[in-house]
Design an enzyme around this catalytic site. Structure first.
Site, PDB file in Angstrom:
ATOM      1  N   GLY A 141       0.835  -1.192   0.000  1.00 38.13           N
ATOM      2  CA  GLY A 141       0.000   0.000   0.000  1.00 38.13           C
ATOM      3  C   GLY A 141       0.867   1.238   0.000  1.00 38.13           C
ATOM      4  O   GLY A 141       2.020   1.225  -0.438  1.00 38.13           O
ATOM      5  N   ILE A 193       5.977  -3.529  11.001  1.00 35.59           N
ATOM      6  CA  ILE A 193       5.401  -2.244  11.401  1.00 35.59           C
ATOM      7  C   ILE A 193       3.916  -2.214  11.038  1.00 35.59           C
ATOM      8  O   ILE A 193       3.332  -1.140  10.935  1.00 35.59           O
ATOM      9  CB  ILE A 193       6.138  -1.057  10.756  1.00 35.59           C
ATOM     10  N   ALA A 194       3.334  -3.394  10.849  1.00 33.34           N
ATOM     11  CA  ALA A 194       1.934  -3.484  10.434  1.00 33.34           C
ATOM     12  C   ALA A 194       1.018  -3.391  11.648  1.00 33.34           C
ATOM     13  O   ALA A 194       0.698  -2.301  12.124  1.00 33.34           O
ATOM     14  CB  ALA A 194       1.702  -4.774   9.657  1.00 33.34           C
ATOM     15  N   ARG A 195       0.619  -4.516  12.164  1.00 38.81           N
ATOM     16  CA  ARG A 195      -0.211  -4.597  13.358  1.00 38.81           C
ATOM     17  C   ARG A 195       0.158  -5.878  14.097  1.00 38.81           C
ATOM     18  O   ARG A 195       0.554  -6.871  13.494  1.00 38.81           O
ATOM     19  CB  ARG A 195      -1.709  -4.648  13.018  1.00 38.81           C
ATOM     20  N   GLU A 199      -0.628  -5.994  22.502  1.00 41.51           N
ATOM     21  CA  GLU A 199       0.097  -4.843  23.035  1.00 41.51           C
ATOM     22  C   GLU A 199      -0.827  -3.972  23.886  1.00 41.51           C
ATOM     23  O   GLU A 199      -2.036  -3.920  23.642  1.00 41.51           O
ATOM     24  CB  GLU A 199       0.719  -4.029  21.891  1.00 41.51           C
ATOM     25  N   HIS A 204       5.381   0.740  19.384  1.00 42.49           N
ATOM     26  CA  HIS A 204       4.378   1.207  18.413  1.00 42.49           C
ATOM     27  C   HIS A 204       4.521   2.706  18.162  1.00 42.49           C
ATOM     28  O   HIS A 204       3.578   3.482  18.356  1.00 42.49           O
ATOM     29  CB  HIS A 204       2.963   0.871  18.899  1.00 42.49           C
ATOM     30  N   ILE A 205       5.695   3.100  17.692  1.00 41.78           N
ATOM     31  CA  ILE A 205       5.997   4.530  17.533  1.00 41.78           C
ATOM     32  C   ILE A 205       6.370   4.893  16.092  1.00 41.78           C
ATOM     33  O   ILE A 205       6.990   5.931  15.854  1.00 41.78           O
ATOM     34  CB  ILE A 205       7.134   4.963  18.478  1.00 41.78           C
TER      35      ILE A 205
END
Length: 336
Positions: free
Chosen positions: A162, A244-246, A275, A293-294
């Site tokens: 994407g 770095i997705a979910r 998380e 998650h930054i």
């Protein structure tokens, strides 16, 4: 005499003071977090606080589902400052006539910067070597001390092509001379592939050929554990994985086992299953770089995300088309 009444909006997350001030010009703002510590919302506490609210401003949590909508029938809009919206039951909101929006585009380049940096830190063993230095264990030089993997010229694999995946591919191809392969549910337009120097492959080929795999797919039930033990077994022992997705896209337990067994060389993780909890096995392996998650966390980008969420909320509750509505078919919203 008619009394004016501002619609009430609930801001469930810590927020820039300037954004709260701007919202207060049009709405009665309920911001229990203000600019301070976030609240660990439970379903009951959120339902109680959402009573009478016309809109919610949220991020990647809390959960917005049919039960909440039933408990807070005044809700007309739920606007998130995140891109991912798996915490929001979109079909339930649509059925209830509640508009939902997210915040794409404004964080693409910042997140891609971070993803590439995390991949490089993973490949070059930066966190592992820093811990070594801080522990006072550096006493001599050795030719193989924390020798990692080259990034330039290596094959970059992107799972999920994407906006962010394409931005990462550009960095790899144009900045580091990396051949780029990718897997997506659908192929990109040929002109875009040519511009990125990217080649579509099936998932198994992606896993087998990538020297550095970066995962950027959105989370859904279909993508749960998209990368599990059998997938990790296909990767090169010298390969790295960056997520770095979910959380939930990668099976964290299987990943920890693969790292310990050196099935793959290393991993860089910004997201985790469950998380902010982290699988305890990941905390005990040295060859993983972990961040909380930054990926979108630059001040300019986080402010842009907040501004977009607030703009969506203001437009929705004013009967206008929000900039990034996910279910615009519910417009015009029912009156307050």
């Amino acid at each position: 005499m008619t009394m004016s009444h501002k619609p009430r909006v609930l801001v469930t997350i810590p927020m820039f003071a300037e954004v709260l001030t701007a919202l207060a010009e049009r709405f009665e703002v309920d911001a229990p977090c203000g600019t301070a510590t976030p609240i660990d919302w439970t379903a009951d506490s959120l339902a109680a606080r959402a009573q009478g609210a016309a809109g919610l401003l949220v991020a990647g949590s809390p959960r917005i589902d049919a039960a909440l909508l039933a408990a807070a029938p005044s809700l007309r809009a739920v606007c998130s400052m995140a891109v991912g919206h798996n915490n929001i039951d979109l079909p339930a909101c649509t059925a209830a006539g509640v508009l939902v929006s997210n915040a794409p585009d404004v964080l693409t380049e910042t997140t891609a910067d971070f993803g590439f940096a995390l991949m490089m830190a993973t490949a070059r063993r930066i966190a592992e070597s820093e811990h070594f230095l801080r522990a006072g264990r550096w006493t001599h030089w050795a030719y193989d001390m924390f020798a990692g993997a080259d990034v330039h010229g290596a094959t970059l694999g992107v799972l999920g092509m994407g906006r962010i995946g394409q931005a990462i591919a550009r960095r790899g191809a144009l900045g580091f001379g990396m051949p780029v392969i990718y897997h997506n549910r659908s192929r990109l337009d040929g002109a875009i592939e040519q511009q990125l120097g990217a080649r579509w492959v099936d998932k198994a080929t992606l896993l087998r050929e990538a020297d550095h795999l970066v995962i950027v797919v959105p989370y859904s039930p279909a993508s749960h554990h998209l990368v599990a033990a059998a997938d990790l077994a296909l990767m090169k022992p010298s390969a790295t994985l960056t997520n770095i997705a979910r959380g939930g896209v990668v099976d964290d337990a299987a990943l920890a086992q693969a790292l310990r067994a050196r099935t793959i060389a290393a991993a860089g993780l910004d997201v985790f299953e469950g998380e902010p909890s982290v699988h305890p096995d990941l905390l005990t392996v040295p060859n993983v770089v972990m961040t909380p998650h930054i990926a979108s966390a630059s001040l300019r980008t986080r402010r842009a995300m907040a501004d977009l969420a607030a703009a969506n909320l203001a437009a929705a509750l004013s009967g206008q088309q929000p900039p990034t509505a996910l279910n615009p078919q519910v417009l015009p919203l029912r009156p307050a």
